[in-house]
Design an enzyme around this catalytic site. Structure first.
Site, PDB file in Angstrom:
ATOM      1  N   THR B 176      -1.481  14.228 -31.489  1.00 26.82           N
ATOM      2  CA  THR B 176      -1.545  14.617 -30.080  1.00 26.82           C
ATOM      3  C   THR B 176      -2.657  15.633 -29.874  1.00 26.82           C
ATOM      4  O   THR B 176      -2.732  16.620 -30.599  1.00 26.82           O
ATOM      5  CB  THR B 176      -0.201  15.206 -29.626  1.00 26.82           C
ATOM      6  OG1 THR B 176       0.797  14.206 -29.756  1.00 26.82           O
ATOM      7  CG2 THR B 176      -0.262  15.662 -28.175  1.00 26.82           C
ATOM      8  N   GLU B 398       8.329  14.568 -32.751  1.00 24.61           N
ATOM      9  CA  GLU B 398       9.003  15.770 -33.259  1.00 24.61           C
ATOM     10  C   GLU B 398      10.368  15.427 -33.849  1.00 24.61           C
ATOM     11  O   GLU B 398      11.348  16.145 -33.692  1.00 24.61           O
ATOM     12  CB  GLU B 398       9.129  16.797 -32.128  1.00 24.61           C
ATOM     13  CG  GLU B 398       9.156  18.236 -32.577  1.00 24.61           C
ATOM     14  CD  GLU B 398       7.825  18.724 -33.139  1.00 24.61           C
ATOM     15  OE1 GLU B 398       6.823  17.993 -33.075  1.00 24.61           O
ATOM     16  OE2 GLU B 398       7.806  19.845 -33.675  1.00 24.61           O
ATOM     17  N   GLY B 399      10.408  14.312 -34.587  1.00 29.39           N
ATOM     18  CA  GLY B 399      11.669  13.862 -35.189  1.00 29.39           C
ATOM     19  C   GLY B 399      12.373  12.897 -34.252  1.00 29.39           C
ATOM     20  O   GLY B 399      12.784  13.286 -33.177  1.00 29.39           O
ATOM     21  N   GLN B 402      17.112   9.491 -34.501  1.00 31.11           N
ATOM     22  CA  GLN B 402      17.862   9.140 -35.709  1.00 31.11           C
ATOM     23  C   GLN B 402      17.676  10.191 -36.803  1.00 31.11           C
ATOM     24  O   GLN B 402      18.636  10.576 -37.471  1.00 31.11           O
ATOM     25  CB  GLN B 402      17.415   7.754 -36.207  1.00 31.11           C
ATOM     26  CG  GLN B 402      17.880   6.611 -35.311  1.00 31.11           C
ATOM     27  CD  GLN B 402      17.315   6.689 -33.894  1.00 31.11           C
ATOM     28  OE1 GLN B 402      16.136   6.962 -33.681  1.00 31.11           O
ATOM     29  NE2 GLN B 402      18.167   6.466 -32.914  1.00 31.11           N
TER      30      GLN B 402
END
Lengths: 365, 421
Positions: B176, B398-399, B402
């Protein structure tokens, strides 16, 4: 400021209620449910923790300042112990708090100390009516002013300790507005059904249908006096109380399922090591925390007198009734067949959890 | 202490300002940049840079509270840096989450330096964000074969002992603001990227380190700019690093590999700060969508009857109430997580839970809003469909939802990677 830490006093109360829930309530909850009998000793012991008493100022017989937040924190622990016991211990709240929150100074002085200063006695409240489209803002129970009295007519359902009640706060429509009236247990025209209510859950809690036929109460028994009171405030306090109890029930179910999943083996590992189970647990815990925070925020708003408190309390309650259903359902699911049999507690929590959507006005903090 | 939910005054004041920015600098161009992917909204970028410089906030990354002379008469104010940031990001995302992502000031790159850097490193790398020109930094973690499983990262850093430089090789994707951090536009200052690479492939996670690589360093190349479902105004770059040399002191954290994964965990703890912030941005998007729906419903004369038993509500009322519950509770989890971060309390559990919850609810809310608005929802004349596309990323970056469920479950169960993967 934001803060998520209870005060020291609150923490001490939480700890005391938790000990009671764990050592006294949990060991007998299932037997009481099966026998449909509430232990009077247990209720008295719960009452002596002083959760309500600590919420009422000294002037009215208590020993603390009123705080919905404290009530919410204690209710979660009681609900964790057992919902029926929690509602039994908290039954006098249904009488005392509407008077405290909406009553005149005279009413508070007259009615609160006799409840607060004594051992637990059946003072209760009656809001719910037995019909599918029950709406607390459009009650079928009516109050009509006749000279120096209000005349009440109607039927109330699921009234905890309705039989043998010393006095009740009865909600009725007065000119279309929901208002509350203090009715002595021995009032003429007040009759209580012979049989207890038969419900899907909380069977240990004795609940009754209560009929009012031309029950006359003096004008000064209308909560708030001539002006009446803001029913929405009482309802909001009921919402947060129920939300907190729902969080407690859900936490009980979640914790049990978590421990079970760590013990139970399948395919050579603990079932908690399977993502299918672990993810369910993660979501259960997440939803419990989400509901708890909503209830906390709403209680804080009520204590701070915020304008949006009613809406927030309604959201907290509505969210909690979905949350507790989701969590307790999974609590059964994770135990598999054992979840479905009555030797294990999971099915009881699921039945109790389903009740929150119905329990309008049946708990208040 | 007592439980409280009153936003601190400085935050309320800041919100007022940010809302004006969102309404005037973001919303009017939101659609344009969605439909002109890879064009750069310099007006917004330069405005934000000037505004942040004027306010003394060079970077969006929270600062260590400056030690002031303690006045014993004044009660000590608890730190609110992360709380302030969460509110700010939520409001900017309410304006346009893609534009928020390319707000100058260092983003996740600066956050990594802030979290894991030494005082010298912070001074060296973070000062630039308060410079003359808007400046960017980015985080390079993901590789084509390593997404959520960061231990599969292949990028390699080797110490050249002769020159005392790290030599980095690898391929990074989904970076990003990678373009704005590396490309030297005439409008921008010199940025950097923070590159994750292993210093010992045998050591797994214990060997993973982050390195600051400055724009203009030979061997760093942008190979692709992605075309995306949403957040299109935010550039997403693929970057190749070939024999990239950086000074020894550009490593964040310890340069030696210990047997434990302490170093890695230390760096990963950045996530405990950033996950709730990402959750906050998703919540901003969902709030925009929900507010728009309520506005349109009100125009139709729909009144939400809060307090009515749910079995008597209309479907639209029920939907809106459900969405308000979801949104508010997700937001409160964010607040709790950043409050804990500010007060140096362990927050790994609630930080990940806030991300799980937000990822879920913001996708649900924006999807439902499009449905409930009928043709107005699906039409590109309004922003609802864009918010739906924008919100989805919340549950991925950012994860993923899940991975965060795994993190939550491990903590609840007291399990590590070995017991639950």
């Amino acid at each position: 400021m934001y803060s998520f830490l209870p005060t020291e006093e609150q923490q001490m109360l939480i700890d005391a209620v938790r000990r009671f829930a764990e050592s006294d309530v949990r060991p007998v909850a299932r037997d009481m449910e099966e026998a449909a009998e509430m232990s009077a000793d247990l209720v008295e012991k719960g009452w002596e923790l002083g959760v309500l008493q600590a919420s009422i100022p000294e002037d009215f017989g208590g020993f603390g300042d009123y705080s919905a937040m404290t009530g919410v924190l204690a209710a979660e622990e009681l609900g964790w112990g057992d919902l029926a016991t929690a509602m039994a211990v908290m039954t006098p709240n249904l009488f005392v708090l509407p008077i405290y929150l909406g009553g005149t100074e005279e009413q508070k002085a007259k009615f609160i100390p006799e409840v607060i200063e004594a051992e637990w006695r059946p003072f209760t409240g009656a809001l719910l009516e037995y019909r599918m489209n029950f709406n607390p803002f459009e009650l079928q129970t009516t109050a009509v002013r006749e000279g120096d009295a209000y005349v009440l007519n109607g039927e109330k359902a699921f009234v905890p300790y309705g039989k043998g009640a010393e006095a009740l706060v009865v909600y009725a429509a007065l000119d279309g507005e929901t208002q509350a009236f203090i009715v002595p247990g021995d009032a003429e025209g007040l009759s209580v059904g012979e049989e207890r209510e038969k419900l899907m859950g909380i069977n240990a809690l004795p609940m009754y249908r209560v009929r009012l036929e031309n029950v006359r109460v003096p004008l000064e028994n209308r909560i708030g006096g001539e002006e009446g009171f803001d029913f929405k405030t009482a309802l909001a306090h009921s919402y947060v109380g129920l939300a907190a109890l729902a969080v407690g029930v859900a936490r009980a179910s979640f914790e049990y399922a978590t421990e079970y999943a760590k013990q139970r083996e399948a395919f050579g590992v603990k079932i908690a090591q399977k993502q299918a189970i672990a993810f369910m647990l993660a979501e259960m815990n997440t939803e419990i925390e989400a509901s708890r925070l909503l209830a906390w925020e709403a209680a804080w708003m009520l204590d701070a007198g915020k304008e949006e408190a009613f809406k927030q309390a309604y959201l907290a309650f509505t969210g909690a009734m979905d949350m507790v259903m989701m969590v307790t359902d999974r609590g059964v699911q994770i135990l598999g067949g054992y979840g479905y049999i009555r030797e294990y507690p999971a099915e009881m929590w699921m039945r109790n959890g389903r009740g929150f959507a119905t329990f309008s006005g049946m708990a208040i903090v | 202490m007592a439980i409280e939910f009153e936003a601190p005054k400085p935050i309320v004041q800041q919100q007022y300002v940010i809302k004006t920015v969102a309404e005037n600098m973001m919303r009017p161009v939101s659609r344009y940049y969605d439909e002109h992917e890879h064009e750069i909204p310099w007006d917004y970028i330069e405005f934000m840079h000037t505004a942040m410089k004027a306010s003394g906030a060079g970077s969006l990354a929270p600062k260590e509270d400056k030690k002031k002379e303690a006045d014993p008469n004044k009660p000590k104010r608890p730190p609110i840096g992360y709380q302030m940031l969460a509110h700010m990001l939520e409001m900017l995302a309410w304006g346009d989450v893609g534009m928020y992502l390319i707000t100058p000031g260092g983003g996740l790159g600066a956050a990594a330096v802030e979290a894991a850097g030494t005082p010298e490193q912070k001074k060296k790398f973070l000062a630039r964000f308060a410079g003359e020109k808007p400046t960017f930094a980015a985080m390079c973690m993901t590789e084509p074969q390593a997404g959520s499983d960061t231990s599969a990262i292949r990028a390699r850093a080797v110490l050249d002992e002769e020159t005392n430089e790290w030599v980095i090789n690898g391929e990074k994707i989904f970076v990003t603001a990678g373009d704005k951090s590396l490309t030297e536009y005439e409008q921008t200052g010199r940025g950097f990227i923070v590159v994750w690479a292993t210093i010992d492939p045998e050591a797994g996670k214990a060997g993973m380190r982050a390195f600051v690589v400055e724009a203009g360093t030979p061997g760093v190349k942008i190979t692709k700019l992605e075309h995306k479902l949403g957040i299109r105004v935010s550039d997403t770059a693929a970057i190749s690093l070939q024999d990239v040399r950086v000074p020894f002191e550009n490593i964040l954290g310890s340069p030696t590999v210990e047997r434990s994964t302490k170093g890695f965990k230390g760096a990963m703890s950045t996530f405990n700060a950033t996950r709730p912030l990402v959750a906050a941005t998703g919540i901003g998007v969902a709030r925009a969508a929900l507010e728009f729906l309520k506005e349109k419903a009100a125009e139709q004369g729909v009144e939400i009857r809060y307090g009515l038993p749910r079995n008597q509500l209309t479907n639209l009322e029920r939907e809106i109430i459900d969405m308000e519950i979801m949104l508010r509770s997700a937001w409160l989890m964010v607040i709790k997580a950043v409050w804990a971060a500010d007060n140096r309390q362990p927050n790994a559990l609630v930080a990940s839970m806030s991300k799980v919850k937000a990822g879920d609810v913001v996708t649900k809310i924006t999807q439902r809003v499009v449905e409930l608005l009928g043709p107005l929802g699906y039409s590109r004349e309004f922003l609802a469909e864009k918010w739906f596309r924008d919100a989805k990323i919340t549950d991925i970056y950012e994860g993923t939802g899940q991975i965060n469920r795994l993190v939550v479950a491990r903590q609840i169960l007291g399990y590590g990677r070995k017991e639950l993967s």
